[in-house]
Design an enzyme around this catalytic site. Structure first.
Site, PDB file in Angstrom:
ATOM      1  N   LYS A  99     -12.605  -5.467  10.057  1.00  0.00           N
ATOM      2  CA  LYS A  99     -13.282  -4.501   9.178  1.00  0.00           C
ATOM      3  C   LYS A  99     -14.736  -4.316   9.612  1.00  0.00           C
ATOM      4  O   LYS A  99     -15.280  -3.211   9.562  1.00  0.00           O
ATOM      5  CB  LYS A  99     -13.205  -4.981   7.736  1.00  0.00           C
ATOM      6  N   GLY A 155      -0.324  -9.857  -3.682  1.00  0.00           N
ATOM      7  CA  GLY A 155      -0.300  -8.817  -2.632  1.00  0.00           C
ATOM      8  C   GLY A 155      -1.646  -8.586  -1.969  1.00  0.00           C
ATOM      9  O   GLY A 155      -1.874  -7.554  -1.354  1.00  0.00           O
ATOM     10  N   ILE A 163     -13.669   0.796  -2.153  1.00  0.00           N
ATOM     11  CA  ILE A 163     -15.094   1.191  -2.047  1.00  0.00           C
ATOM     12  C   ILE A 163     -15.231   2.278  -0.975  1.00  0.00           C
ATOM     13  O   ILE A 163     -14.835   2.068   0.171  1.00  0.00           O
ATOM     14  CB  ILE A 163     -15.986  -0.011  -1.651  1.00  0.00           C
ATOM     15  N   LYS A 196      -6.482  -1.902   9.907  1.00  0.00           N
ATOM     16  CA  LYS A 196      -7.793  -2.351  10.395  1.00  0.00           C
ATOM     17  C   LYS A 196      -7.719  -3.074  11.740  1.00  0.00           C
ATOM     18  O   LYS A 196      -8.555  -2.883  12.599  1.00  0.00           O
ATOM     19  CB  LYS A 196      -8.499  -3.216   9.341  1.00  0.00           C
ATOM     20  N   VAL A 240       0.828  -1.208   0.000  1.00  0.00           N
ATOM     21  CA  VAL A 240       0.000   0.000   0.000  1.00  0.00           C
ATOM     22  C   VAL A 240       0.870   1.269   0.000  1.00  0.00           C
ATOM     23  O   VAL A 240       0.618   2.213  -0.756  1.00  0.00           O
ATOM     24  CB  VAL A 240      -0.958   0.014   1.215  1.00  0.00           C
ATOM     25  N   ASP A 284      -9.499 -10.862   9.707  1.00  0.00           N
ATOM     26  CA  ASP A 284      -9.420  -9.593   8.979  1.00  0.00           C
ATOM     27  C   ASP A 284     -10.827  -9.047   8.697  1.00  0.00           C
ATOM     28  O   ASP A 284     -11.093  -7.854   8.893  1.00  0.00           O
ATOM     29  CB  ASP A 284      -8.650  -9.815   7.663  1.00  0.00           C
ATOM     30  N   GLU A 290      -2.810 -10.944   3.909  1.00  0.00           N
ATOM     31  CA  GLU A 290      -2.050 -10.384   5.032  1.00  0.00           C
ATOM     32  C   GLU A 290      -0.714 -11.128   5.134  1.00  0.00           C
ATOM     33  O   GLU A 290      -0.591 -12.256   4.653  1.00  0.00           O
ATOM     34  CB  GLU A 290      -2.819 -10.578   6.340  1.00  0.00           C
ATOM     35  N   GLY A 336      -5.178  -5.056  -2.716  1.00  0.00           N
ATOM     36  CA  GLY A 336      -4.223  -4.741  -3.778  1.00  0.00           C
ATOM     37  C   GLY A 336      -3.680  -3.332  -3.626  1.00  0.00           C
ATOM     38  O   GLY A 336      -4.268  -2.489  -2.945  1.00  0.00           O
TER      39      GLY A 336
HETATM   40  N1  HSE Z   1      -5.853  -9.057   3.272  1.00  0.00           N
HETATM   41  C1  HSE Z   1      -6.846  -8.075   3.008  1.00  0.00           C
HETATM   42  C2  HSE Z   1      -7.898  -8.678   2.106  1.00  0.00           C
HETATM   43  C3  HSE Z   1      -6.208  -6.877   2.348  1.00  0.00           C
HETATM   44  O1  HSE Z   1      -7.624  -9.711   1.495  1.00  0.00           O
HETATM   45  O2  HSE Z   1      -9.003  -8.156   2.019  1.00  0.00           O
HETATM   46  C4  HSE Z   1      -7.132  -5.709   2.208  1.00  0.00           C
HETATM   47  O3  HSE Z   1      -7.571  -5.234   3.450  1.00  0.00           O
END
Ligand code: HSE
Length: 418
Positions: A199, A181, A130, A99, A17, A195, A184, A297
């Site tokens: 979020k 990429g 988004i 996050k 990122v 993850d 995580e 990405g």
């Molecule tokens: N590892 C996370 C995903 C990256 O695959 O959504 C983006 O937050």
């Protein structure tokens, strides 16, 4: 006309990122935002930027009076929290994509914003490209937001797509997600749902004013999904997706969870493939709305960071209207869920936990049932995550109307089924 603020950025992290943002900013000179210094962990690593830009000393950035914005895109949650705290206490606005850090320290981050009055923007922390956080903040009035259902993790959606549509093995699909990429650095965070949970904790805050901890939300990932589950899904006209869901119940409280879910093939979320994310919002008068875009990405995530940086020029900050100006919503675990469970042996399944079981298939080597249970049964036991047992919630899984439960049980009793 209000003047645009000149932004001098101190960047933490130059991975997928961070480097994406560096490239994007070079292509966006009109923004009048420049990166003065980048703090990295490993000085020996070759980078696509001049050496003079980098430092390994975080104080160089945090104590630089000219730097008025800290952009933090590292994946060490503890280090990220320290950076954010010091930066804000030193008078700097913050843009963060961390996050895990935000979700685990939501109350502290909110307090920090109240104390300092400084902006803390985090659009990139959920659904990458988004613009969902700012929409939830600005557009939806608290009382109108009936439900949100979303694919918030790109890697698991990518893996499910590659496994069930392109017939890749789980390991091959994961490797590809890592190479591109999306995953995580510890892919367990993606696969096992952590993850998505982070979020969801963040989005619940912006959607409903709920301040909770990831540990208070029930979740699982895609680690136990089997080929046979995909076969059943196809027979029934469904896809399997890892879905974060929240719904306002009859009593005004909010049910929220992250589970694999059967999605009917004609629903918008079923069109969300690969690393894309999607969010379906149901509100009072507009009915259903669907947001769609890349959820992982380099450039898609950096685009959200860029948008936050651009918003800072106009002194934008979240008002958290639903938390501070309305009566915030409460989470509840008092509702029933209709679930599909597949397993290798009946002995692993506490049948007595179910209010009723309306389908069971016990002949094949891999067995399954579809039944209704109270959420407390999933909170009290972990049988549904052990022994390769796979739990997938059904398309419209939440039942909070007790009269339905009583009627259904009564009719099954009369038919001599339970
Ligand atoms: N590892 C996370 C995903 C990256 O695959 O959504 C983006 O937050």
């Amino acid at each position: 006309m209000e003047t645009q603020k000149k932004l001098t950025i101190g960047l933490f992290g130059f991975g997928v990122v961070g480097e994406g943002l560096y490239q994007i900013l070079k292509q966006t000179p009109s923004l009048k935002a420049s990166i003065k210094k980048v703090c990295i962990k490993n000085a020996a690593k070759k980078r696509n930027a001049p050496d003079a830009l980098f430092t390994t000393d975080k104080e160089v950035i945090l104590n630089d009076a000219e730097i008025n914005v800290i952009v933090e895109v590292i994946d060490d949650a503890d280090a990220a929290l320290q950076i954010v705290q010091t930066a804000m206490l030193n008078g700097k606005a913050v843009v963060s994509a961390s996050k895990k850090m935000i979700a685990e320290n939501l109350a502290a981050i909110l307090q920090l914003q109240q104390e300092t009055g400084l902006p803390f923007l985090c659009e990139a922390s959920a659904c990458a490209s988004i613009p969902i956080i700012r929409n939830l903040e600005e557009y939806y009035d608290n009382d109108l937001l009936h439900s949100i259902k979303a694919i918030v993790n790109g890697s698991t959606n990518f893996i499910l797509t590659k496994m069930f549509e392109d017939k890749l093995s789980f390991t091959e699909a994961l490797l590809l997600a890592q190479q591109l990429g999306f995953a995580e650095s510890n892919p367990k965070l993606d696969i096992e749902g952590y993850d998505a949970l982070s979020k969801w904790t963040i989005l619940l805050n912006h959607a409903y004013g709920i301040v909770t901890k990831p540990t208070d939300i029930l979740f699982t990932g895609i680690q136990n999904i089997q080929d046979s589950d995909a076969t059943v899904a196809t027979e029934k006209g469904f896809d399997i997706k890892l879905i974060a869901q929240a719904k306002k119940l009859g009593n005004g409280k909010v049910a929220a969870f992250v589970f694999p879910q059967f999605i009917p093939l004609n629903e918008p979320l079923s069109f969300v493939k690969n690393e894309y994310n999607g969010v379906v919002i149901e509100s009072g008068f507009s009915d259903k709305q669907f947001f769609y875009g890349k959820g992982a990405g380099s450039f898609p995530t950096a685009s959200a960071v860029l948008s936050d940086i651009a918003a800072l020029r106009y002194h934008y900050k979240y008002e958290y209207k639903k938390l501070y100006h309305h009566q915030p919503h409460e989470l509840t675990n008092d509702y029933y869920l209709k679930v599909y469970v597949s397993f290798n042996d009946w002995k692993y399944i506490p049948r007595e936990d179910f209010e009723w079981i309306e389908e069971w298939h016990a002949q094949a080597e891999r067995k399954y049932l579809i039944g209704v249970l109270h959420l407390s049964k999933l909170i009290e036991g972990d049988w549904w995550k052990l022994n390769n047992t796979s739990l997938i919630v059904t398309p419209d899984p939440i039942i909070d109307d007790l009269s339905i439960i009583h009627l259904k049980k009564r009719s099954l009793e009369l038919a001599g089924i339970v």
